[in-house]
Design an enzyme around this catalytic site. Sequence first.
Site, PDB file in Angstrom:
ATOM      1  N   CYS A 107      17.879  13.268  13.731  1.00 47.35           N
ATOM      2  CA  CYS A 107      19.325  13.468  13.610  1.00 47.35           C
ATOM      3  C   CYS A 107      19.707  14.931  13.437  1.00 47.35           C
ATOM      4  O   CYS A 107      20.783  15.346  13.870  1.00 47.35           O
ATOM      5  CB  CYS A 107      19.871  12.646  12.451  1.00 47.35           C
ATOM      6  SG  CYS A 107      18.973  12.851  10.903  1.00 47.35           S
ATOM      7  N   GLU A 143      24.458   9.072   5.854  1.00 47.12           N
ATOM      8  CA  GLU A 143      23.813  10.174   6.582  1.00 47.12           C
ATOM      9  C   GLU A 143      23.782   9.743   8.033  1.00 47.12           C
ATOM     10  O   GLU A 143      23.046   8.822   8.393  1.00 47.12           O
ATOM     11  CB  GLU A 143      22.422  10.440   6.015  1.00 47.12           C
ATOM     12  CG  GLU A 143      21.841  11.784   6.446  1.00 47.12           C
ATOM     13  CD  GLU A 143      21.023  11.673   7.715  1.00 47.12           C
ATOM     14  OE1 GLU A 143      21.585  11.949   8.800  1.00 47.12           O
ATOM     15  OE2 GLU A 143      19.839  11.323   7.634  1.00 47.12           O
ATOM     16  N   LYS A 156      16.737  -2.765   3.623  1.00 47.12           N
ATOM     17  CA  LYS A 156      16.745  -3.403   4.942  1.00 47.12           C
ATOM     18  C   LYS A 156      16.199  -2.433   5.979  1.00 47.12           C
ATOM     19  O   LYS A 156      16.875  -1.498   6.395  1.00 47.12           O
ATOM     20  CB  LYS A 156      18.150  -3.846   5.360  1.00 47.12           C
ATOM     21  CG  LYS A 156      18.101  -4.772   6.607  1.00 47.12           C
ATOM     22  CD  LYS A 156      19.362  -4.741   7.405  1.00 47.12           C
ATOM     23  CE  LYS A 156      19.467  -3.565   8.321  1.00 47.12           C
ATOM     24  NZ  LYS A 156      18.463  -3.591   9.438  1.00 47.12           N
ATOM     25  N   GLU A 164      25.634  12.796  20.793  1.00 45.72           N
ATOM     26  CA  GLU A 164      24.240  12.733  20.351  1.00 45.72           C
ATOM     27  C   GLU A 164      23.435  11.884  21.329  1.00 45.72           C
ATOM     28  O   GLU A 164      23.758  10.717  21.572  1.00 45.72           O
ATOM     29  CB  GLU A 164      24.149  12.136  18.951  1.00 45.72           C
ATOM     30  CG  GLU A 164      22.741  12.141  18.398  1.00 45.72           C
ATOM     31  CD  GLU A 164      22.667  11.622  16.968  1.00 45.72           C
ATOM     32  OE1 GLU A 164      21.924  12.208  16.160  1.00 45.72           O
ATOM     33  OE2 GLU A 164      23.360  10.629  16.674  1.00 45.72           O
TER      34      GLU A 164
END
Length: 481
Positions: A288, A254, A180, A387
């Site tokens: 990331c 992750e 996906k 973040e």
Amino acid sequence: MTVTEYDSLFIGGRWSKPSTNKVISVMSPSTGLHLGAVPEAVETDVDRAVRAARTAFDSASGWSTWEPARRAAAMVRLADALDARKEEMATRVSAQNGMPISVAGPFEATVPAGLLRYYAGVLQDAHFEEQRQGLPIGTTLVRREPLGVVAAIVPWNFPQVLAFFKMAPALAAGCTLVLKPSPETVLDSYLLAEAIAEAGLPEGVINIVPGGRATGAYLVSHPGVDKVSFTGSTAAGRQIAAACGQLLRPVTLELGGKSAAIILDDADLPGSVDQLFAASLLNNGQTCFASTRILAPRSRYDEVVDFYTTMAESATVGDALDPATQVGPLVSSRQRDRVESYIAKGLNEGARLTAGGARPVGLETGWFVEPTVFADVDNASTIAQEEIFGPVLSIIRYDGDNDAVSIANDSAYGLGGTVWSADPNRALGIAKRIRTGTIGLNGYLPDLTSPYGGMKASGLGRELGPEGLAAFQQFQSIYHP
């Protein structure tokens, strides 16, 4: 890039009509113009995709039963088919998510084929069965078996690279997949589908269902799925972990990061400009593992601030498809709004803005934000703890190596990080004390041959290397008295 429209889904090894008329439209973050559209997969389409993957896995002559050498040969054919499309792949990714084309070439257009060939090579030396002498008597045959049907859910920031973090080892293990892609980056997945068809992979081994959160949530909890592998935000990862926990379903996550770059007092900043830029601002900061917390020794603090300020102000900001661009646009207007809200929080919390902080002049039609540097940042502040996922750096003072380690570890995350020093042994000693899944010395990139993943809120499990293959296998023990 020309407008690209698709009207079919790639399920069961062929192009098929979607169940509804819903479409995903893709806009250029550089220009705001329409790039293309694809069908949006809904629950009925996901059902078909999982059923196709299930059949490809369970059938008597299915992918899971192929000899490793045969699977490896098919993976190499797919690598060749991707290589034939590498320039177009780089262009599509760059046009969709704002990644500078100079980054898309060596990453999105190159790493997927490299991973396929790496895992094809791993298969040559892999042992899937081992005979063990039992205790107290007998012997046991220990077998490594493929887990089954894998739901692979990937983000928009490195769509092809992160897809193959999952697909290459899963294919090598003998699993089948339902992929996906994120709605922001779906056009590249159709190029992937064309490569899969050309490579002659069996029907149903890889199926692609473009969609948003609802599609992903349905896929994660689908009864026909045996394993979930997800890359994305920590918030979404917690929801997926909860669903998989309820189902007792294996999951690899992750997730986010807020990595620290520890600048030691002997670091050579002028000699490491390119490496420092890549470690913190790769892909416009939409990475990331980016080292966005810059930890500077008090004795060199002003020098470090000046260095990063100059680096940010001198970076070439522009259209992602321009080869000269170093910092492109953010992926969407929503992401730009998010980044700008964090810049406002930094100012409100008392940090000192030394570079950027605004939209660049002359680039009003795209989703651009200037590379931004904050000095005098408290590690407890919002911009140091959360973040941001954009080109925003926070420079934090420390006093001595122990203080640097303490500040680096004072984070909910633990995915990446860097240590910068003229003394490799000293840098290594510092690196070993950081609670993070990966860390680099005087530079950073994930190593495709070594385990990659996070600690704490940065995720569960590991990808890449032989460990990445093991993540798609399960054990069976057969006892002989």
